[in-house]
Write a protein that holds these residues in place. Sequence first.
Motif, mmCIF file in Angstrom:
data_model
loop_
_atom_site.group_PDB
_atom_site.id
_atom_site.type_symbol
_atom_site.label_atom_id
_atom_site.label_comp_id
_atom_site.label_asym_id
_atom_site.label_seq_id
_atom_site.Cartn_x
_atom_site.Cartn_y
_atom_site.Cartn_z
ATOM 1 N N ALA A 148 0.865 -1.180 0.000
ATOM 2 C CA ALA A 148 0.000 0.000 0.000
ATOM 3 C C ALA A 148 0.900 1.228 0.000
ATOM 4 C CB ALA A 148 -0.907 0.015 1.227
ATOM 5 N N THR A 149 0.605 2.167 -0.879
ATOM 6 C CA THR A 149 1.338 3.422 -0.914
ATOM 7 C C THR A 149 0.383 4.520 -0.479
ATOM 8 O OG1 THR A 149 2.704 2.584 -2.714
ATOM 9 C CG2 THR A 149 2.737 4.971 -2.328
ATOM 10 N N ALA A 150 0.695 5.134 0.645
ATOM 11 C CA ALA A 150 -0.149 6.207 1.185
ATOM 12 C C ALA A 150 0.458 7.550 0.808
ATOM 13 C CB ALA A 150 -0.254 6.087 2.697
ATOM 14 N N LYS A 182 5.484 19.361 0.042
ATOM 15 C CA LYS A 182 4.592 18.670 -0.883
ATOM 16 C C LYS A 182 4.239 17.297 -0.318
ATOM 17 C CE LYS A 182 8.242 16.651 -3.643
ATOM 18 N NZ LYS A 182 8.632 16.222 -4.944
ATOM 19 N N PRO A 183 3.118 16.728 -0.757
ATOM 20 C CA PRO A 183 2.740 15.389 -0.252
ATOM 21 C C PRO A 183 3.872 14.389 -0.478
ATOM 22 C CG PRO A 183 0.963 16.340 -1.525
ATOM 23 C CD PRO A 183 2.146 17.252 -1.699
ATOM 24 N N ARG A 184 4.005 13.454 0.437
ATOM 25 C CA ARG A 184 5.020 12.417 0.311
ATOM 26 C C ARG A 184 4.356 11.048 0.354
ATOM 27 N NH1 ARG A 184 5.712 15.566 4.612
ATOM 28 N NH2 ARG A 184 5.522 14.773 6.715
ATOM 29 N N SER A 185 5.060 10.078 -0.179
ATOM 30 C CA SER A 185 4.519 8.718 -0.245
ATOM 31 C C SER A 185 5.193 7.827 0.782
ATOM 32 C CB SER A 185 4.718 8.136 -1.643
ATOM 33 O OG SER A 185 3.977 8.885 -2.582
ATOM 34 N N ILE A 186 4.360 7.073 1.496
ATOM 35 C CA ILE A 186 4.847 6.102 2.478
ATOM 36 C C ILE A 186 4.422 4.728 1.980
ATOM 37 C CG2 ILE A 186 4.764 5.365 4.882
ATOM 38 C CD1 ILE A 186 5.976 8.172 4.513
ATOM 39 N N GLU A 220 8.788 6.193 0.397
ATOM 40 C CA GLU A 220 9.040 5.619 -0.925
ATOM 41 C C GLU A 220 10.454 5.961 -1.395
ATOM 42 O OE1 GLU A 220 6.249 5.058 -4.703
ATOM 43 O OE2 GLU A 220 6.680 7.161 -4.258
ATOM 44 N N GLY A 221 11.186 4.933 -1.817
ATOM 45 C CA GLY A 221 12.535 5.123 -2.321
ATOM 46 C C GLY A 221 13.577 5.393 -1.246
ATOM 47 N N LYS A 248 22.120 -6.397 11.710
ATOM 48 C CA LYS A 248 22.876 -6.477 10.463
ATOM 49 C C LYS A 248 24.287 -6.992 10.723
ATOM 50 C CE LYS A 248 20.413 -2.415 9.246
ATOM 51 N NZ LYS A 248 19.574 -2.805 10.352
ATOM 52 N N PRO A 249 24.810 -7.692 9.734
ATOM 53 C CA PRO A 249 26.216 -8.089 9.865
ATOM 54 C C PRO A 249 27.090 -6.844 9.866
ATOM 55 C CG PRO A 249 25.154 -9.179 7.976
ATOM 56 C CD PRO A 249 24.204 -8.184 8.527
ATOM 57 N N LYS A 250 28.244 -6.927 10.477
ATOM 58 C CA LYS A 250 29.153 -5.789 10.518
ATOM 59 C C LYS A 250 29.530 -5.360 9.098
ATOM 60 C CE LYS A 250 31.009 -6.592 15.019
ATOM 61 N NZ LYS A 250 32.114 -6.646 15.892
ATOM 62 N N GLY A 251 29.570 -4.048 8.884
ATOM 63 C CA GLY A 251 29.933 -3.519 7.569
ATOM 64 C C GLY A 251 28.751 -3.281 6.646
ATOM 65 N N THR A 252 27.542 -3.665 7.060
ATOM 66 C CA THR A 252 26.353 -3.455 6.235
ATOM 67 C C THR A 252 25.848 -2.027 6.432
ATOM 68 O OG1 THR A 252 25.741 -5.757 6.554
ATOM 69 C CG2 THR A 252 24.025 -4.300 5.735
ATOM 70 N N PRO A 253 25.498 -1.321 5.339
ATOM 71 C CA PRO A 253 24.980 0.047 5.496
ATOM 72 C C PRO A 253 23.705 0.070 6.343
ATOM 73 C CG PRO A 253 25.363 -0.464 3.171
ATOM 74 C CD PRO A 253 25.577 -1.729 3.959
ATOM 75 N N HIS A 254 23.584 1.105 7.153
ATOM 76 C CA HIS A 254 22.442 1.267 8.062
ATOM 77 C C HIS A 254 21.175 1.642 7.284
ATOM 78 C CE1 HIS A 254 20.899 1.726 12.077
ATOM 79 N NE2 HIS A 254 20.408 2.926 11.795
ATOM 80 N N GLY A 255 20.036 0.991 7.576
ATOM 81 C CA GLY A 255 18.751 1.379 7.002
ATOM 82 C C GLY A 255 18.378 0.709 5.711
ATOM 83 N N ARG A 256 19.173 -0.191 5.196
ATOM 84 C CA ARG A 256 18.824 -0.856 3.917
ATOM 85 C C ARG A 256 18.533 -2.305 4.113
ATOM 86 N NH1 ARG A 256 17.554 3.194 0.556
ATOM 87 N NH2 ARG A 256 18.914 4.847 1.033
#
Length: 181
Positions: free
Chosen positions: A126-128, A138-142, A161-162, A173-181
Motif C-alpha cells: 500500500a502506498t499512502a 509537498k505530499p510524500r509517499s509512504i 518511498e525510495g 545487520k552483519p558488521k559492515g552493512t549500510p544502516h537502514g537498507r
Amino acid sequence: DPRAVYRDPVIRGAKPMRPRLQTHRLALAAALLCPAPIAAQEWASDPNSVVYMLYQNYGPGGAGMAAPKFRDFLTTETKALMERGQTGTGAITELDADPFCDCQDWESIEVRAVLLTFDTADNATATASIADPVDGKKPRSIVFRLRKTVAGWRVDDVGPEGGWSLRGVIEPKPKGTPHGR
C-alpha cells in the motif's frame, strides 16, 4: 431442566424460570464476559483499512507510534524487532523519524490517498500519499508492506518511498552493512 431455579444471592429465595429466559441470560452473560473481537478488529480483514486505521493515531492529539494499541497493526516479527530496539522510555534508538510519516511531528498529517496492490494472496503493498499542510512540504509517499496473518492483515514493514524502511533500520545487520537498507 424445564423447571430450572434461579438463585440470586441478593434476592432471597428461589423462583422458577422459563428455559428460554435462562438461555437468554446465559447468552447475555457470555457476551458481557467475552466481548467479540470481531467488531474491534474489523479493520484487519482489509489491508486498505489497516492503513487508514493506523493513521487515526496521527493528527491533532494523536500519539503516533506511542499510541496504546499501535502495535496491534504490526506483524509479530516486526513487533519483536521494535521491542528489541526500545529504550526504557519506549523510544527506538535507531529511528531518527517516524517511518509512518517520515517526520518527527505528526499533529497535522492528512492522508490524501492509498493505492493498494496485491503482490500475492497473502502479501500486499500500500502506498499512502500523506501531506502536512502546516509544514508546507509537498505530499510524500509512504510504502507499507502488508502480510496476511492468522489475526488478519498486519504491517510487516513501512517507510518513505525510495528511502529507508522500519525493518531495514531495526533488523540486526552483519558488521559492515549500510544502516537502514
